[in-house]
Design a protein around this motif. Structure first.
Motif, PDB file in Angstrom:
ATOM      1  N   LEU A  37       0.835  -1.206   0.000  1.00 50.78           N
ATOM      2  CA  LEU A  37       0.000   0.000   0.000  1.00 50.78           C
ATOM      3  C   LEU A  37       0.876   1.264   0.000  1.00 50.78           C
ATOM      4  N   THR A  38       0.213   2.403  -0.260  1.00 50.64           N
ATOM      5  CA  THR A  38       0.907   3.682  -0.110  1.00 50.64           C
ATOM      6  C   THR A  38       0.604   4.227   1.276  1.00 50.64           C
ATOM      7  N   GLY A  39       1.472   5.067   1.757  1.00 46.09           N
ATOM      8  CA  GLY A  39       1.209   5.772   3.010  1.00 46.09           C
ATOM      9  C   GLY A  39       1.475   4.968   4.260  1.00 46.09           C
ATOM     10  N   THR A  40       2.246   3.895   4.144  1.00 44.67           N
ATOM     11  CA  THR A  40       2.480   3.097   5.344  1.00 44.67           C
ATOM     12  C   THR A  40       3.761   3.486   6.063  1.00 44.67           C
ATOM     13  N   ALA A  41       4.574   4.319   5.413  1.00 45.80           N
ATOM     14  CA  ALA A  41       5.911   4.589   5.948  1.00 45.80           C
ATOM     15  C   ALA A  41       5.894   5.037   7.398  1.00 45.80           C
ATOM     16  N   GLU A  42       4.940   5.902   7.754  1.00 46.47           N
ATOM     17  CA  GLU A  42       4.957   6.455   9.113  1.00 46.47           C
ATOM     18  C   GLU A  42       4.626   5.408  10.172  1.00 46.47           C
ATOM     19  N   PHE A  43       3.983   4.298   9.773  1.00 48.50           N
ATOM     20  CA  PHE A  43       3.584   3.307  10.772  1.00 48.50           C
ATOM     21  C   PHE A  43       4.558   2.149  10.878  1.00 48.50           C
ATOM     22  N   LEU A  44       5.477   2.087   9.906  1.00 48.45           N
ATOM     23  CA  LEU A  44       6.368   0.932   9.890  1.00 48.45           C
ATOM     24  C   LEU A  44       7.509   1.086  10.871  1.00 48.45           C
ATOM     25  N   ASP A  45       7.909  -0.015  11.429  1.00 52.82           N
ATOM     26  CA  ASP A  45       9.094  -0.088  12.276  1.00 52.82           C
ATOM     27  C   ASP A  45      10.292   0.354  11.436  1.00 52.82           C
ATOM     28  N   PRO A  46      11.030   1.368  11.860  1.00 52.21           N
ATOM     29  CA  PRO A  46      12.149   1.876  11.066  1.00 52.21           C
ATOM     30  C   PRO A  46      13.200   0.810  10.752  1.00 52.21           C
ATOM     31  N   ALA A  47      13.306  -0.176  11.611  1.00 50.63           N
ATOM     32  CA  ALA A  47      14.302  -1.226  11.364  1.00 50.63           C
ATOM     33  C   ALA A  47      14.008  -1.992  10.086  1.00 50.63           C
ATOM     34  N   LEU A  48      12.735  -2.034   9.675  1.00 47.87           N
ATOM     35  CA  LEU A  48      12.357  -2.820   8.505  1.00 47.87           C
ATOM     36  C   LEU A  48      13.052  -2.344   7.240  1.00 47.87           C
ATOM     37  N   ALA A  49      13.274  -1.023   7.161  1.00 48.33           N
ATOM     38  CA  ALA A  49      13.854  -0.479   5.933  1.00 48.33           C
ATOM     39  C   ALA A  49      15.273  -0.971   5.715  1.00 48.33           C
ATOM     40  N   THR A  50      15.972  -1.246   6.840  1.00 45.55           N
ATOM     41  CA  THR A  50      17.374  -1.623   6.693  1.00 45.55           C
ATOM     42  C   THR A  50      17.613  -3.102   6.959  1.00 45.55           C
ATOM     43  N   LEU A  51      16.556  -3.896   7.007  1.00 45.28           N
ATOM     44  CA  LEU A  51      16.714  -5.337   7.246  1.00 45.28           C
ATOM     45  C   LEU A  51      17.594  -5.958   6.167  1.00 45.28           C
ATOM     46  N   PRO A  52      18.626  -6.685   6.565  1.00 50.50           N
ATOM     47  CA  PRO A  52      19.444  -7.368   5.550  1.00 50.50           C
ATOM     48  C   PRO A  52      18.609  -8.347   4.724  1.00 50.50           C
ATOM     49  N   GLU A  53      17.544  -8.885   5.342  1.00 51.16           N
ATOM     50  CA  GLU A  53      16.743  -9.847   4.609  1.00 51.16           C
ATOM     51  C   GLU A  53      15.917  -9.195   3.521  1.00 51.16           C
ATOM     52  N   ALA A  54      15.709  -7.875   3.629  1.00 49.87           N
ATOM     53  CA  ALA A  54      14.872  -7.204   2.639  1.00 49.87           C
ATOM     54  C   ALA A  54      15.689  -6.462   1.595  1.00 49.87           C
ATOM     55  N   ASN A  55      16.993  -6.454   1.777  1.00 53.94           N
ATOM     56  CA  ASN A  55      17.833  -5.692   0.859  1.00 53.94           C
ATOM     57  C   ASN A  55      18.881  -6.575   0.212  1.00 53.94           C
TER      58      ASN A  55
END
Lengths: 268, 308, 345
Positions: C296-314
């Motif tokens: 979805l759009t607009g989820t950034a503010e609710f997401l755990d900041p750690a998710l963006a830098t997860l090695p598993e997601a990058n």
């Protein structure tokens, strides 16, 4: 006198008995001990705690287990009751109905759930319910349980009934009692320990059942074994150990109870 | 099983003769509808065509049995060879069940004999000690066994801490674990029938043998064992049959790699395979094997009762 | 007689209570295991008054099997992966969502609004997406793990200690990537090679299990194993040495979707639930728990900041392509089914 005990004792048998009991209890005892583990990790012991028992009743999964427990116990109660009634009437016919053509056949039919491996029964029931359009849910579990509980209830009842001479009922009927009265007031009370045994056996068997229930259950309906299985598939968690310990305690209670019931019968 | 004893009972007991058909009606109704009819339906299904991705099409075919016994190669058009895999799975299950039965016998017979020879006061206590674990859910018992045996479980921790071994014993996910699981699941079923038989045994016979200078072990072999044979056979059957179709032990302890019949059948209906006719066929083969076994047993039983 | 009568009465009462509790016009969902946090379901119940019952499955294929085995008409929604949505639509298992029924449909990110497996999102809404690869315990093996050789040709330290997912689609797709052959291939030589590869690798695998994919790595029962990226992230929280791999040969990517099932017993509740999951705050709660990405759009503010830098997601630079699992036609699928059966037996 010493010669008498000699023929009974074989060296090594006592040891093997203790080995047997050790094997039977070791896993359960270990799980019980770890259920008191304060740590959420199951490999590290961190001290004594009752937290997991609390978790079972109030934790995030408690709603699921509560519903499963209600289902399990209600199904077991109804199935055992109905199975016992059906088994009693069947036993009366077979043991006290004389020799008739379909007698062995009836006996065979009653033993059928015992002879067919559980997985085969489970699959067959699933296929059948699917084919006749019986939507899977609580009722399908109940119906299946009633069926396979019948032989378990039947065995103790038949055993007991065979041990009772029919002279009592004949005497009652000589005194102008009807068959129904003879049954209700003479045979039934004498059979009661057998009926109770049968009921308890059927109850435990229903409560315990996993494979058949897992195949015929419907959406959202869990029994205690299937709920535990679902949880255990993702790894043994401490709250499951707590449930296991509680069930162990329950079984000790039930067995002790049936022991005292049978004791009162012997003293009669 | 129970049939033999029933027909041998009081032949004149026909108190409820007139009502007997009504009395039998409920059991007939339930058992025919919920057990007999489903098994027949399963027999029919084993001869139907598999529908793509699960279900059946009502067209008769021998495809399911063909798949069971014959290997037609990866693409289905090789000339048929014997399909050993399923036969192997069945053979492995028979072997596992047999081994579990033998193990139960080795430990269960002495236990049953020992309990039966205890003074009457304590006998019941011993019996209950043996049966209490049985009343605990089989699932929980299997899982407890898994917990005990795992690589980083209490048993390995204990063995390593006492210095008996250096690396943990890898038991879980092997045939051995499944063996132990089966043996653990059905051990009380071996003990109780043997116990019942030994309890009815007349120890005067052993005494007589002793008077005639027979050693205790000879007595065991030639007098006691034949006398308690019905109990031993009953115990063996009560362990062998459930072990044969077992699902939990191979699934939880075997790592889903040591396929036994139960797992094979379950996979067809609940797992990825989705081949119902094949699952029904496999179940029919299992059922046939068990029924043949029981008929042999029944015949033995009848022969034993006939000869004095 | 009296005790029997009393028992029967109690039994009847319990039965009424139990069967009543199950059919209160609530919502019945069929979902992957350990994916959606219980708090979110409780929040839904609090907001709408609808009770939620959830059954779980561990693979797309077993979900389909259960639905076809009489499960239709008892569940409202399910959560199939991308290729499974297409299969289910083809089998007529999915209900259509009319335009305007979902108030929050506009929240769907443009990239996921018109996928090939469900054009126009007529039957489904995006849920979570991620990848399927494998993880290795770096304490046991410290060499290069970014190759599918770990699974099919493992080094000595890992041989016999590898767990595979019990999922036909993903395992066969990964094997195809390892061999460099297309999925749904009809070339006999390629298929034979695939079969032989799997048979040869089987000895190195200790188990086939999706439910315990995380647990076996954490407990050490397995030193390497196939696993989904979010699940691996959760494993790493419990054991820091568990490292997720992005093989150079490529890896599987997937998108899970919430679908509306045909004959749903509580269709209105299902629509409300799907709308609920289309709100950024709620879907973020799922991501935070399961450690996957949302659609979805607009989820950034609710997401755990750690998710963006997860090695598993990058994925790192040398990583191979991410491919979706493909559903094959009946004839080809039969061969793949046979390969899978050969593997499991």
């Amino acid at each position: 006198m010493s010669a008498k005990t000699d023929v009974k004792n074989y060296t090594g048998f006592r040891t093997l008995t203790f080995v047997c009991l050790f094997i039977l209890y070791a896993p359960l005892v270990v799980v019980t001990i770890y259920s008191f583990n304060a740590s959420p990790s199951i490999t590290v012991w961190e001290g004594f705690s009752l937290r997991w028992y609390g978790d079972v009743f109030t934790g995030p999964e408690s709603g699921k287990f509560k519903a499963a427990a209600i289902n399990s116990f209600s199904i077991a109660l109804i199935a055992a009751t109905l199975a016992t009634i059906i088994a009693t009437s069947a036993a009366t016919a077979i043991v006290r109905g004389g020799i008739f053509k379909t007698r062995t056949l009836s006996l065979g039919l009653i033993s059928l759930p015992l002879m067919v491996p559980e997985i085969v029964l489970a699959v067959a029931t699933l296929i059948f319910f699917n084919a006749v359009g019986f939507t899977r849910g609580y009722m399908t579990i109940l119906v299946a349980h009633i069926a396979f509980c019948i032989p378990f209830a039947y065995l103790p009842i038949q055993a007991r009934m065979q041990g009772i001479e029919d002279t009592y009922e004949q005497a009652a009927m000589d005194l102008y009692a009807t068959k129904a009265q003879a049954f209700r007031r003479v045979l039934l009370p004498l059979m009661m320990p057998g009926i109770i045994s049968g009921f308890l056996l059927a109850f435990i068997v229903s409560l315990d059942d996993f494979i058949i229930t897992n195949f015929v259950k419907g959406a959202g309906v869990e029994t205690l074994p299937t709920a535990i299985f679902g949880s255990v598939k993702q790894g043994l968690k401490p709250n499951i150990m707590a449930i296991s310990t509680m069930l162990l305690a329950l079984s000790i209670v039930m067995v002790t109870l049936s022991y005292f019931v049978s004791k009162t019968d012997n003293t009669k | 099983m129970a049939g033999g004893a029933a027909t041998g009972g009081s032949a004149a007991a026909d108190t409820y003769k007139s009502a007997r058909h009504w009395l039998l009606l409920p059991s007939w109704l339930v058992l025919v509808l919920v057990v007999l009819a489903p098994v027949c339906m399963m027999l029919i299904y084993s001869f139907l065509t598999k529908e793509f991705r699960g279900g059946v099409i009502w067209e008769p075919t021998l495809a399911a049995y063909d798949q069971f016994f014959f290997d037609r190669g990866l693409f289905g058009d090789d000339p048929p060879k014997i399909e050993w895999t399923y036969i192997t799975i069945f053979w492995r299950s028979i072997w596992q069940a047999g081994l579990a039965t033998i193990l139960s016998l080795i430990i269960g017979f002495p236990t049953a004999y020992f309990i039966a020879t205890r003074p009457e006061r304590t006998r019941a206590l011993w019996v209950f000690l043996v049966t209490i674990p049985y009343w605990v859910n089989l699932l929980i018992r299997t899982v407890s066994m898994k917990f005990l045996l795992r690589d980083q479980g209490p048993m390995n921790d204990f063995l390593i801490s006492t210095g008996l071994i250096d690396d943990p014993l890898r038991i879980v996910n092997t045939n051995l674990a499944v063996q132990l699981g089966l043996f653990y699941s059905y051990l009380p079923f071996m003990v109780l029938p043997i116990y019942a038989s030994v309890e009815r045994y007349n120890f005067a016979m052993s005494e007589a043998a002793a008077d005639l200078y027979a050693t205790k072990w000879t007595t065991l072999r030639r007098i006691v064992l034949p006398a308690v044979k019905p109990g031993v056979i009953a115990g063996c059957i009560l362990v062998f049959v459930p072990s044969l179709g077992a699902f939990l032990a191979p699934d939880l302890l075997g790592g889903a790699k040591n396929f036994m019949i139960g797992s094979l059948i379950e996979e067809q209906f609940k797992g990825n395979a989705g081949n119902w006719p094949f699952g029904a066929a496999a179940a029919m083969v299992l059922l046939t094997m068990v029924l043949i076994l029981l008929m042999i047993f029944a015949r033995q039983q009848r022969r034993a009762e006939a000869s004095p | 007689m009296k005790p029997i009568k009393r028992m029967t009465q109690t039994a009847m009462a319990l039965a009424l209570m139990a069967s009543g509790a199950a059919a209160e016009g609530d919502l019945v969902i069929y979902h992957w295991f350990e994916y959606i946090p219980q708090d979110l379901l409780d929040k839904f119940t609090a907001e709408t008054g609808i009770n939620v019952t959830m059954d779980t499955y561990d693979s797309n294929e077993s979900m389909l099997a259960a639905l076809k085995a009489g499960g239709m008409g008892t569940y409202d929604v399910a959560v199939p992966g991308d290729y499974m949505v297409k299969i289910m639509a083809g089998e007529g298992l999915l209900d259509t969502i009319s335009d305007g029924e979902l108030a929050n449909k506009g929240n769907i990110a443009p990239a996921w609004a018109d996928p090939s497996f469900d054009p126009g999102r007529k039957h489904s809404i995006p849920y979570q997406w991620g990848s399927t690869s494998f993880s290795v315990d770096s304490d046991v093996y410290s060499g290069d793990i970014n190759t599918t050789d770990i699974l099919f040709n493992p080094p000595a330290e890992l041989a016999g200690k590898i767990n595979m997912l019990d999922a036909q689609g993903e395992v066969l797709a990964t094997a195809a990537l390892h061999l460099g052959i297309p999925q749904c291939s009809t070339d006999r030589e390629q298929l034979k090679a695939l079969n032989e590869l799997l048979q040869a690798s089987k000895d190195n695998w200790v188990s086939f299990n999706s439910d315990t994919a995380k647990e076996v790595l954490v407990s050490g029962d397995a030193a390497a194993g196939m696993i989904w990226d979010g699940f691996s992230a959760k494993a790493r929280e419990e054991k820091a040495s568990i490292t997720y791999a992005f093989p150079t040969q490529g890896y599987v990517v997937w998108m899970d979707n919430v679908v509306l099932l045909n004959d749903a017993p509580n269709r209105d509740s299902a629509i409300k639930f799907m709308d609920f999951l289309l709100e950024p705050e709620n879907i973020a709660a799922v991501s935070n728990f399961a450690r996957y990405a949302d659609g979805l759009t607009g989820t950034a503010e609710f997401l755990d900041p750690a998710l963006a830098t997860l090695p598993e997601a990058n994925p790192h630079d040398g990583a191979g392509p991410g491919v979706f699992v493909e559903a094959c036609d009946e004839a080809t699928q039969a061969v793949y089914d046979q390969i899978w059966t050969n593997l499991k037996k």
